[in-house]
Structures are given as C-alpha cells and as structure tokens.
Design an enzyme around this catalytic site. Structure first.
Site, short mmCIF file in Angstrom:
data_model
loop_
_atom_site.label_atom_id
_atom_site.label_comp_id
_atom_site.label_asym_id
_atom_site.label_seq_id
_atom_site.Cartn_x
_atom_site.Cartn_y
_atom_site.Cartn_z
N THR A 102 0.81 -1.22 0.00
CA THR A 102 0.00 0.00 0.00
C THR A 102 0.85 1.27 0.00
O THR A 102 0.38 2.31 -0.45
CB THR A 102 -0.93 0.03 1.23
OG1 THR A 102 -0.15 -0.22 2.39
CG2 THR A 102 -1.98 -1.03 1.12
N ASP A 403 -1.53 -7.76 6.70
CA ASP A 403 -0.70 -7.79 5.49
C ASP A 403 -0.15 -9.20 5.26
O ASP A 403 -0.20 -9.72 4.14
CB ASP A 403 0.47 -6.80 5.61
CG ASP A 403 0.02 -5.36 5.43
OD1 ASP A 403 -1.19 -5.12 5.54
OD2 ASP A 403 0.87 -4.50 5.16
P1 ADP Z 1 4.25 -1.58 1.40
O1 ADP Z 1 3.19 -0.95 2.25
O2 ADP Z 1 4.26 -1.03 0.02
O3 ADP Z 1 4.25 -3.05 1.46
P2 ADP Z 1 6.64 -1.72 2.96
O4 ADP Z 1 7.04 -0.72 3.96
O5 ADP Z 1 6.13 -3.05 3.42
O6 ADP Z 1 5.61 -1.05 2.01
O7 ADP Z 1 7.90 -1.95 2.04
C1 ADP Z 1 7.87 -2.84 0.97
C2 ADP Z 1 9.13 -2.74 0.16
O8 ADP Z 1 10.28 -3.09 0.92
C3 ADP Z 1 9.06 -3.71 -0.99
O9 ADP Z 1 9.57 -3.08 -2.14
C4 ADP Z 1 9.96 -4.84 -0.54
O10 ADP Z 1 10.53 -5.52 -1.63
C5 ADP Z 1 11.00 -4.11 0.25
N1 ADP Z 1 11.67 -4.96 1.23
C6 ADP Z 1 11.10 -5.63 2.25
N2 ADP Z 1 12.04 -6.32 2.97
C7 ADP Z 1 13.22 -6.06 2.38
C8 ADP Z 1 14.57 -6.46 2.64
N3 ADP Z 1 14.87 -7.28 3.65
N4 ADP Z 1 15.55 -5.99 1.83
C9 ADP Z 1 15.23 -5.16 0.83
N5 ADP Z 1 14.00 -4.75 0.52
C10 ADP Z 1 12.99 -5.18 1.28
MG MG Z 2 4.58 -4.36 3.03
#
Ligand code: ADP
Ligand code: MG
Length: 538
Positions: A102, A403
């Site tokens: 989101t 989520d």
């Molecule tokens: P959203 O609400 O869009 O899900 P998040 O704060 O959950 O936002 O962030 C999601 C992003 O972070 C995605 O692009 C995901 O690939 C990236 N991400 C999550 N964990 C990692 C990680 N360990 N290393 C790099 N990127 C990550």
């Molecule tokens: Mg997320």
C-alpha cells in the site's frame, strides 16, 4: 454547473454562485493536481521498506496511532484535497485487493505524476502522456510475468510461505518477531484454506488482542477465544468433549411485575419464598443437565446463589457473554442459541473438543478458549504485548498481521512471485526503456518517463536505508544489465549481497502487477482533469 447555449447556438458554462468559486483550467489545473498528489506520495516515501520510518497520528479525540502501513496512514490523515483523496483511494484499493504494497503503490503514483509534470512542461499533451503511460504499464506488467517464478509449497512444507510473510513483516514495527508471526499467519491461512479450489476465506480468521504479556506470547488458537472466565473460581478450568448450552435466558426466578405485591411479614413466608426461588434455580439447572449440557454459556448474569448452585451441581457456567460472541460460538460449535429453558434439547447443544480457561501470568486476566469446534475451521490469532493500557502495539500488530495473512492468501491463489527490494522495478524499468526505442512517436517520451518513475521505489528504499540513492541505484542497474540478473535489488539491511534471491526477499506477482496497474490508472485519471471548479477559500 450548468451548460447553456447562447443565441448563436454556442455552448457556455454557467457557474452557480460564480463569485464564491475558484476555477483552474488547462495546465494550471493539471499542475495543481499533480502537486497535491505528489505531496501525499512524498509523505509516504519515508515509510517504505524495511528501514522505513513510522508515522504517529493523533485522532481528533486524542487517540494516538503509530503505524508503518500506507493505507492506515492515509486513512487516518485528514485529507481535504480531492486529488489527495484519490491517492488515499488508491492505497485503499491496493489494500482491498492485495493487502500489501500500500505504500509502494502511492510512491509509484507520485513518481509517475512527477515525471508527467516535466513532460507537460515540455509541451506534450496530457493525453499523449496518458497513452504512453498505458503502453509502458502493459510492458511492465508482461515483463513482471516473465521474471516471475513459480513458487512451490505444500501443506507440509510451509517454509517458503513463511519466508514471504517474513518479507512483508520485515518492514513493520513488529519485525522483532517476524519469524513467529509469519508462522502463525501461514498456519492460520492454511487452517482455513481450501487448497483444492485455491481459495481462502480470511473472514474465518479472527484476530484478537489483549494488552499485556509479550509479543512473543502471541499464539494461534484453533477455535474461538472469549474474554471471559468461569463464573465461579471452583468450577473446572478444563472441560473435554463439552456439550454447550448457549442461553439468552437469565438464570433467575421470574421477577414480580411492578403491579404485584409480595408481603413478607413472617419468617415462614420468607422461608417459603426462599424455597420457591431455590426450586426455580434447581429446575433450570436440571433442565440444562437433562439436555446433556456440560457447560452453559449465558448472555446474562446470575447472582451468587445461582452461581453457587451451578458449582454445587457441577455445571460450569460462563456469564455475560456478548451477543456477537454468542453467535460466533453457536456457529462454530454447531449449537443453537436457546432463549428459554423449556426449549433446551440435546440437539441444540454446541460441541467442542476442549474448552479451557487460561490465566495469564500473575494478573487476574483470564480468557476462555473453545477449541476443536464441531462445525467450523475458524481460527483465532491471539495477540499479546503492548504496554499497560495501550492498545497501540496490539493495533499495529493486527494491521501487520493483516498484510501477512493477505500475502499468504495471495500465494495460495496464485503462487507466482517476483523478487523484492526494488529489483523487480529496476528490471521493469530496463525493459520499459528498451520498449521506448520501438516507438517512434511522441509516446516514447512518456514511456521513457515511466521507466524513470519505476526507479522511485528502489531510490526510496536506498534513501530510507541511509544509502546514497543515485549511486546505489546506478550500481544495481548496471549490475542487472551486466549479469542479466533481474534479482539484484537494494541491500537495505546491509546483508552483504544485493541478490534478493539469496536474501529471500520476495513479493507476490499479482501484488506487484496490481501496484503498477492501479498507479497508472490513477495517474491517467488525474492527467485527464483539466478543469477544477471548487468553492473558494473562506
Ligand atoms: P508496502 O506498504 O508497500 O508493502 P513496505 O514498507 O512493506 O511497504 O515496504 C515494501 C518494500 O520493501 C518492498 O519493495 C519490498 O521488496 C521491500 N523490502 C522488504 N524487505 C526487504 C529487505 N529485507 N531488503 C530489501 N527490501 C525489502
Ligand atoms: Mg509491506
């Protein structure tokens, strides 16, 4: 607003109460709208990714929420610009359809708007921009399909599912416990999933929370939990193969109506009345026993006398159970809600393999667990943790679990994944850039801009992790091209490799595709607005 025609048949627009309205037209309208959209995206940008920041929001009545979830942040914010509201809707749609991503979807839309602004300034018509974006989004959509991977799991090998949920949880406040929470989420989803039909009814998963204890104590209960305890401390705390009478009638003698009068002037009369009352209780308990009940759950309370008798007659009881819970218990245990003692019968009793009362630590908190229910696969996730009197942590855990549950459900529906950490976006960006060369028309500018906009997610991830954004992105992009490896992304947690496959960071394909589709759709919609009429400031 009304449309009228003058004497030569030329149309013109009449604005009601003209002087009270402001009106923006043409490029000005688009620019103002873009600015509003960008403002929303800018705010969410810092929350993206595992190192993203959290937001603290205070509601008008003083409640404080701390969250990292894009949809929730926007939901809680008091947005009064219509275009900004569209961005809120955007995040909500992603939340509704996919559940995760989101924040990313808004960041992406913001980047698309930013690029569109530059194109408009260069004199490219908004419609051409919209068309170019549409083409580019299709390229990206198909490209995602190409770099996606099938992802194998089965009911006895849940580790891969757990990994994906962990990626989702790693960007949340609760990431300290992501392993345990991810396992809980996956087990819960599998408990209610229909693997044959590839469907999951998330309504069957109830998420409950109680302040206190540690987050690590969060557990999955195969059944229902009710925030109540046995009415008498000496009643058994554990009932196996319970037959449950679910009652909405009170355990008390019928009350004399106001018009009646009972005169008690002698000891004998008092004795008779007392015996009468006791007889009533006795009969009620007997009716329950006759029907075969080994536990009664009541909507109403009963006084100490009745309580004592119930204990004495060895019929455990729970009182003051709310209507909603009563209904849930009835559904899960296959019982019927009984409004009168006379109507009790064996087939109306609910069945549960185990009913137990659990107390927590040294506190007086007790909860009733109803497990192995006859009728339903319903499960409950019971969240613990948080500070004294503060629901904040529990609420954020609920949102984060939501989520994770959605991600697990999406994988069961469609088990394709793409790698995260911005790697999929970078790979799409390269593909879209290449596609631009095949378009000789003006659209190619828009398509190139789309490719640039896709970089926004990796850029934000890098920036939020304290890396130098441009340098990191350039390096990773170069590496992707050189090694033709679409799994290179941003090493947010400084693990030492930026291969997201090795890091086990992935997201669902449908989630990522949906992000691109929704973001493009909203941006196209905003670009097509060239006339904004609104009540002016007062
Ligand atoms: P959203 O609400 O869009 O899900 P998040 O704060 O959950 O936002 O962030 C999601 C992003 O972070 C995605 O692009 C995901 O690939 C990236 N991400 C999550 N964990 C990692 C990680 N360990 N290393 C790099 N990127 C990550
Ligand atoms: Mg997320």
């Amino acid at each position: 607003m009304a449309l009228a025609f003058d004497e030569f048949g030329r149309p013109f627009i009449i604005l009601r109460e003209q002087e009270k309205k402001t009106r923006l037209r043409g490029l000005d309208a688009q620019k103002a709208n873009i600015a509003a959209g960008k403002a929303v995206a800018r705010m969410l940008r810092t929350s993206l990714g595992p190192k993203g920041m959290d937001k603290m929001l205070q509601s008008p009545d003083g409640d404080v929420i701390i969250t990292n979830d894009g949809a929730t942040i926007l939901e809680q914010m008091d947005v009064d610009n219509q275009i900004a509201k569209l961005m809120v809707e955007l995040s909500r749609s992603q939340d509704y359809e996919i559940g995760d991503g989101t924040t990313g979807v808004v960041v992406m839309a913001g980047a698309l708007l930013e690029q569109a602004e530059k194109l408009l300034e260069r004199g490219i018509h908004p419609i051409r921009v919209a068309e170019g974006y549409e083409m580019a989004s299709r390229v990206a959509f198909d490209h995602l399909e190409r770099i996606s991977r099938r992802f194998e799991f089965s009911a006895d090998n849940i580790e891969p599912l757990v990994q994906t949920c962990m990626t989702t949880l790693s960007s949340k406040i609760v990431n300290r416990c992501k392993q345990a929470l991810a396992e809980i989420a996956v087990k819960a989803v599998l408990a209610v999933a229909d693997l044959e039909r590839k469907d999951v009814n998330l309504d069957l998963i109830k998420v409950e929370g109680k302040v206190g204890g540690k987050l690590e104590d969060t557990e999955l209960v195969y059944g229902i939990i009710v925030d109540k305890d046995m009415s008498h401390p000496q009643m058994p705390k554990r009932i196996e193969d319970a037959n449950i009478a679910i009652l909405t009638c009170p355990f008390e003698p019928p009350k004399p109506k106001t018009k009646h009068k009972v005169d008690i002037d002698t000891v004998e009369k008092f004795q008779t009345l007392r015996e009468q009352e006791q007889k009533y209780f006795d009969e009620m308990v007997q009716k329950c026993k006759d029907a075969g009940a080994t536990l009664v759950i009541c909507q109403w309370g009963f006084d100490d006398e009745a309580n004592h008798l119930l204990m004495h007659r060895n019929l455990p009881a729970v009182r003051w159970v709310g209507g909603v819970e009563l209904e849930l218990i009835a559904i899960a245990t296959g019982g019927r809600i009984v409004p009168r003692f006379q109507e009790l019968s064996p087939e109306k009793l609910g069945k549960a393999g185990l009913v137990r009362e659990k107390s927590f630590g040294t506190t007086k908190d007790r909860m009733l667990y109803i497990e192995q229910c006859a009728n339903s696969r319903a499960v409950t996730i019971f969240i613990r943790g948080g500070m004294e009197k503060s629901q904040m942590m529990i609420e954020e855990t609920k949102r984060s679990l939501h989520d994770a549950l959605c991600v697990a459900r999406n994988l069961i529906r469609n088990n394709s994944i793409v790698y995260g950490g911005g790697s999929a976006e970078i790979s799409c960006s390269i593909a879209v850039e290449t596609a631009a060369d095949r378009h000789p028309g003006v659209e190619q500018y828009a398509i190139r801009s789309f490719a640039d906009a896709l970089d926004a997610v990796p850029l934000a991830l890098a920036e939020n992790s304290g890396l130098s954004p441009i340098d990191t992105l350039t390096a990773v992009k170069a590496q992707q091209v050189k090694e033709s490896n679409p799994h290179c992304g941003i090493d947010c947690n400084d693990v030492g490799t930026n291969d997201m496959k090795e890091q086990n960071v992935f997201e669902t394909l449908i989630g990522k595709q949906q992000q691109i589709l929704l973001a493009t759709q909203v941006v196209k919609m905003i670009l097509k607005i060239d006339d904004v009429i609104s009540p002016s400031e007062y």
